[in-house]
Motif scaffolding. Structure first.
Motif, PDB file in Angstrom:
ATOM      1  N   LEU A 190       0.793  -1.159  -0.021  1.00  0.00           N
ATOM      2  CA  LEU A 190       0.126   0.036  -0.115  1.00  0.00           C
ATOM      3  C   LEU A 190       0.775   1.262   0.000  1.00  0.00           C
ATOM      4  O   LEU A 190       0.425   2.256  -0.381  1.00  0.00           O
ATOM      5  CB  LEU A 190      -0.998  -0.036   1.282  1.00  0.00           C
ATOM      6  N   ASN A 191       2.129   1.232   0.420  1.00  0.00           N
ATOM      7  CA  ASN A 191       3.038   2.296   0.578  1.00  0.00           C
ATOM      8  C   ASN A 191       3.896   2.422  -0.839  1.00  0.00           C
ATOM      9  O   ASN A 191       4.621   3.258  -0.851  1.00  0.00           O
ATOM     10  CB  ASN A 191       3.991   2.460   1.631  1.00  0.00           C
ATOM     11  N   GLY A 192       3.626   1.733  -1.837  1.00  0.00           N
ATOM     12  CA  GLY A 192       3.981   1.473  -3.162  1.00  0.00           C
ATOM     13  C   GLY A 192       5.336   0.776  -3.406  1.00  0.00           C
ATOM     14  O   GLY A 192       5.655   0.596  -4.362  1.00  0.00           O
ATOM     15  N   ARG A 193       5.822   0.318  -2.089  1.00  0.00           N
ATOM     16  CA  ARG A 193       7.106  -0.621  -2.357  1.00  0.00           C
ATOM     17  C   ARG A 193       6.973  -1.890  -3.112  1.00  0.00           C
ATOM     18  O   ARG A 193       5.741  -2.515  -3.012  1.00  0.00           O
ATOM     19  CB  ARG A 193       7.513  -0.985  -0.964  1.00  0.00           C
ATOM     20  N   LEU A 194       7.516  -2.338  -3.876  1.00  0.00           N
ATOM     21  CA  LEU A 194       7.499  -3.388  -4.601  1.00  0.00           C
ATOM     22  C   LEU A 194       8.075  -4.654  -3.703  1.00  0.00           C
ATOM     23  O   LEU A 194       9.124  -4.826  -3.523  1.00  0.00           O
ATOM     24  CB  LEU A 194       8.615  -3.406  -5.996  1.00  0.00           C
TER      25      LEU A 194
END
Ligand code: FES
Ligand SMILES: [Fe+2]
Length: 374
Positions: free
Chosen positions: A128-132
Motif C-alpha cells: 500500500l505504501n508503493g514498495r515493490l
C-alpha cells in the motif's frame, strides 16, 4: 463581492439575503470580464491548463470518507493521467501514478479495499505504501533493485474532508486558508458516478457559479423554490462560495440571529480551484470533479454524500429525494452547456462577456490566468 478572511456566518448570510430580497438586489462584482472564445476551443490552451494548472495544483480528488479504511483505494484518471490514491496501513493517504514499474500496465482498477496491488499483466506486487514486494520468477531479473521499482509517488494532502493530489514534482503551493470543513466524517458516501458532458470543462464550471440564469433556464425546476439573480458571492483565496437562497429563507426573519441556521434554506456551491465543485443542498452534498477529456468533452466525476450524522437509513432516503429534485435542474444545465459548445466553432463570438452578477466566474478566470502565468 470582496475578498474575505473568513466566510460569512449563517446570520450574516441571512441578513444579506433578506436585504437583497427587500431591495431587489444581488451581490455584484467590480467589473465586466471578456474571455476569448478561443480559450474554449484551442488544444494548446487546454494543454497549458492541464500541464500548468490542473496537474501542478493540489486538485480535489475525492472525499476522505471515500477511503474509510487501511487499504481503501480509488483509481481513476485525473487531468488525463491514471492515478491511484490509497489509505495506507498507518491511516495516511498516499497517491501514485497508477502505472506498473515493469512495463507500465495499470495496477489498480476502479475502487475497493486491497492488502496489496497485483499488476494484472505479469503479477508484480506492490504494498500500500508503493514498495515493490514481489516479482514472479525473479531469477529473470538478475540484479534488479526492487527499491528502485516502487510505484512513483505523488504529493497528496488530506484537508477539510477532501483528498487533494498534485501531479507535479514542485506543486503550486496549496491555498486552503478560509475554507471550512467541506465534508465531515459522519457523512455517508452513497453513490459515485462519472458522466461525459459534451462541453469544455470551463463551460461546465461556469454554469454552477451564477444565479442570473435561474428564471430563464430553470423556470419549473429551481425557480419556483428560489430566486432569479439573487446570490451571495464570497471569495476564499483562489476558491469561491456562491449562495443560492430558497424562498423559504424569509422565515428566518422571525428567528433570533444567534439561532439562525441556513442549511435547508440555501444551496451552497463551493468552487474549489481549479476543477472541483461542492454543492451542499438540504439533505445531500455532491463533490463534482471536472476532468477534461478534450477541448469539447468533460468527464464529470460525482461523489454523492448524505448530510448530517443522524439515522443512516433516514439520511440516505432524504438524500435520494433531494438528489431527485436537483437532477431536474441539472439536466437543464447540461443541455445549455452542450449547446454553447456546439455554437463555439462558428465564430459568432470572439469573446464571452461576464457581467457584474457573474463575479464568481470573473474570479475564476482571473485566478486561472494568474496560475497559467506562473
Ligand atoms: S507490466 Fe506490470 S507486471 Fe508486467
Ligand atoms: Fe443551472
Amino acid at each position: 463581492m470582496r475578498g474575505m478572511a473568513a466566510l460569512l456566518t449563517d446570520h450574516e448570510i441571512t441578513e444579506r439575503v433578506l436585504s437583497h430580497i427587500a431591495n431587489r438586489t444581488t451581490d455584484v462584482g467590480d467589473a465586466l470580464w471578456r474571455e476569448p472564445v478561443e480559450h474554449y476551443r484551442s488544444a494548446q490552451r487546454l494543454e497549458a491548463e492541464m500541464e500548468r494548472v490542473l496537474r501542478r495544483s493540489y486538485a480535489a480528488f475525492c472525499p476522505s470518507v471515500a477511503l474509510p479504511d487501511p487499504g481503501s483505494f480509488i483509481a481513476r484518471e485525473a487531468a488525463g493521467r491514471p492515478i491511484l490514491v490509497v489509505r495506507d496501513q498507518d491511516g495516511v493517504v498516499r497517491a501514485f501514478h497508477n502505472v506498473c514499474r515493469h512495463r507500465g500496465m495499470r495496477i489498480a482498477q476502479d475502487s475497493g479495499c486491497a492488502n496489496a496491488f497485483v499488476c494484472p499483466y505479469h503479477g508484480w506486487t506492490y504494498e500500500l505504501n508503493g514498495r515493490l514486494r514481489h516479482v514472479p520468477h525473479a531469477e529473470g531479473f538478475p540484479g534488479l533493485d526492487r527499491s528502485q521499482h516502487g510505484l512513483a509517488p505523488l504529493p497528496v494532502i488530506e484537508r477539510h474532508g477532501l483528498v487533494f493530489v498534485s501531479q507535479a514534482q514542485a506543486p503550486a503551493p496549496a491555498d486552503f486558508a478560509g475554507l471550512p470543513e467541506l465534508v465531515s466524517q459522519g457523512q455517508q458516501l452513497y453513490a459515485t458516478s462519472a458522466r461525459e458532458t459534451q462541453a469544455n470543462w470551463k463551460i461546465v464550471l461556469e454554469g454552477f457559479l451564477e444565479g442570473y440564469h435561474i428564471r430563464a433556464t430553470h423556470p419549473e425546476s429551481f425557480f419556483p423554490y428560489g430566486f432569479d439573480n439573487l446570490n451571495v458571492i464570497e471569495q476564499i483565496g483562489p476558491h469561491s462560495r456562491v449562495t443560492f437562497p430558497f424562498r423559504r429563507i424569509e422565515k428566518l426573519a422571525a428567528v433570533p440571529p444567534a439561532q439562525r441556521r441556513v442549511l435547508g434554506f440555501v444551496t451552497f456551491v463551493y468552487h474549489i480551484f481549479p476543477n472541483a465543485l461542492i454543492t451542499v443542498l438540504s439533505n445531500h452534498t455532491v463533490l463534482l470533479v471536472l476532468e477534461p477529456l478534450g477541448v469539447d468533452r468533460t468527464n464529470v466525476v460525482a461523489y454523492s454524500l448524505t448530510n448530517g450524522d443522524g439515522d443512516p437509513a433516514e439520511a440516505l432516503e432524504a438524500a435520494t429525494r433531494d438528489a431527485h429534485f436537483a437532477e431536474s435542474g441539472a439536466s437543464e444545465d447540461r443541455a445549455v452547456v452542450s449547446a454553447i459548445q456546439q455554437g463555439i466553432a462558428g465564430g459568432a463570438n470572439e469573446s464571452f462577456v461576464f457581467g457584474r452578477f457573474e463575479s464568481a466566474i470573473v474570479h475564476f478566470h482571473r485566478t486561472l490566468d494568474a496560475a497559467l502565468a506562473q
